[in-house]
Enzyme design. Structure first.
Site, short mmCIF file in Angstrom:
data_model
loop_
_atom_site.label_atom_id
_atom_site.label_comp_id
_atom_site.label_asym_id
_atom_site.label_seq_id
_atom_site.Cartn_x
_atom_site.Cartn_y
_atom_site.Cartn_z
N TYR A 157 0.89 -1.16 -0.08
CA TYR A 157 -0.03 -0.08 -0.02
C TYR A 157 0.90 1.07 -0.10
CZ TYR A 157 -3.46 3.51 1.59
OH TYR A 157 -4.36 4.62 1.74
N LYS A 159 4.30 8.69 8.86
CA LYS A 159 4.20 8.20 10.19
C LYS A 159 5.13 8.73 11.20
CE LYS A 159 1.01 4.76 8.29
NZ LYS A 159 1.21 4.02 7.14
N ASP A 194 9.40 2.58 -0.33
CA ASP A 194 8.27 3.20 0.65
C ASP A 194 8.34 2.65 1.91
OD1 ASP A 194 6.09 4.31 1.74
OD2 ASP A 194 4.77 3.48 0.28
#
Ligand SMILES: *Cc1c(COP(=O)(O)O)cnc(C)c1O
Length: 431
Positions: A146, A269, A241
């Protein structure tokens, strides 16, 4: 006796009237486990309290950012200090260079870095820059990885290996995904075949070097190396990523742990410590293409927001100074062994991949190495396990296909309590 959830239930009914599905991000809606989400009143350290006053040991950590736990004193102090000067200026501030320098010192493959406000923005921008740099259009992603809700990345693999991208959401025009090739994670042969056929057209390969978003899935030996080698050979930009793994699996991210140097990296994050921050960066020659240094446009009214920078700086500095990684890994290892023993004791088939302070208990007899195998997990059993743990005061991500996070705030007693709770719940599950 079941815990009370009346206030959460009432607030969810209220939210449903004004917010689609009652939530501002679908992962929060408990769709994977059935039932309604708990509304959170506050967090502190390793704990959350919901609106009904239930105290929960938190293994979600806001889906990754809270590696230091909630309300870490150094982080709170930095935000309070920044707040005395204002919230946003739309002009450069010192704090942006400070966070950029911290990032570059920690992740040396990032020679230049641009701050944005989410992981989605980071991956969207990295793809654009990779395309601008190479003058190519096609990108390769892997099923089950994702990368945020970027149009061109909202693609999972069809059953055939080399299917052209089919959008996984209405509203994404086929044209947006026509240049997206989705392959199976950990399949170096399929990747090599794809490069052999159309290597000169591929701008970028983007992947989560350790996948967190189909549950924790580790790269098999040689897979990351193959990604690196093929990209180098074909002049393709390798994008790691690390929105989830950055500052998580090691201070320097998965690239430090596995000793593979990508051309570009995306972060999110933890870099914001609980505030909306993302970042993308990489080789200086590639990042030289980014506007206004170069022609590839990318911008943001609130990019480098001073409150968010302060929160990120305090988080990264605290991580650098306290170096909690060995202790996080030891706690996680002990927790995973406890959970695995508890499942084995009652004959429940499972695997439990973990790295650093990330783990997933898969109700799946096979080692999960890709999206196809992950899809064979027993999600009904997971849902029962999830709700059972809520009753015992343990809050997990509400889906089988998510990473669980241990924070520096979790005590040995929290780990013991979680293992004891899981043992109780697993014993009571139907076989
Ligand atoms: C969370 C996540 C994103 C998206 O970040 P947002 O801040 O939710 O937009 C992208 N990539 C990975 C690997 C993630 O875990």
């Amino acid at each position: 006796m079941p815990i009370t959830r009346e206030r959460s239930q009432a607030q969810f009914q209220r939210a449903l009237k004004s917010i689609p599905g009652g939530v501002n991000s679908p992962a929060r809606a408990f769709g994977g486990v059935g039932g309604e989400p708990l509304f959170i009143q506050r967090g502190d350290g390793a704990y959350l309290w919901d609106l009904d006053g239930n105290k929960l040991i938190d293994f979600v950590g806001s889906w990754g950012p809270h590696i230091l736990g909630h309300r870490h004193p150094a982080v709170l102090a930095a935000i309070e200090d920044a707040l005395t000067r204002g919230t946003s200026f739309g002009a450069p501030t010192e704090s942006e260079s400070e966070l950029a320098e911290l990032v570059i010192a920690t992740v040396p493959s990032m020679q230049k870095v641009r701050m944005v406000s989410s992981g989605t923005e980071a991956t969207m921008s990295a793809i654009r820059v990779a395309r601008g740099f190479t003058g190519r259009d096609k990108i390769i992603k892997f099923a089950g990885c994702y990368h945020g809700h970027v149009d061109s990345l909202l693609v999972k693999a069809g059953s055939g290996a080399l299917t052209l991208g089919v959008p996984s959401s209405p509203g994404v025009p086929a044209g947006c995904t026509a240049d997206t090739i989705s392959l199976e994670f950990n399949d170096a042969n399929e990747l090599a075949d794809t490069f052999a056929k159309q290597g000169e057209k591929i701008a970028a390969v983007i992947l989560e070097p350790v996948v967190g978003n189909m549950g924790v899935v580790l790269p098999q030996p040689g897979f990351l190396e193959a990604c690196r080698e093929l990209c180098t050979k074909h002049g393709t930009v390798l994008i790691f990523d690390e929105v989830m793994t950055g500052f998580r699996v090691a201070f320097g991210g998965a690239q430090a742990l596995f000793k593979i140097t990508p051309d570009m990296t995306t972060l999110g994050k933890i870099i914001g410590g609980g505030m909306p921050v993302g970042a993308y960066g990489g080789r200086a020659d590639i990042m030289a293409k980014v506007s206004p240094a170069g022609p590839v446009y990318q911008a943001g009214t609130l990019s480098g927001n001073p409150l968010a920078m302060a929160c990120g700086i305090a988080t990264l500095r605290t991580l650098r100074e306290t170096n909690p990684y060995a202790s996080l890994a030891a706690k996680t290892e002990r927790l995973c062994r406890g959970l695995s023993d508890a499942a084995a004791a009652v004959g429940i088939a499972h695997t439990l991949p973990h790295v650093g302070s990330m783990f997933t208990l898969f109700f799946n007899p096979d080692l999960v190495t890709n999206n196809t195998i992950a899809g064979r997990s027993d999600t009904k059993r997971f849902a029962r396990y999830f709700w059972g743990l809520i009753e015992h005061g343990v809050y997990l991500p509400c889906s089988q296909f998510e990473a669980n996070f241990v924070s520096a705030a979790h005590s040995d007693a929290d780990i013991d309590a979680t293992i004891a709770a899981a043992r109780n719940v697993l014993q009571s599950l139907p076989k």
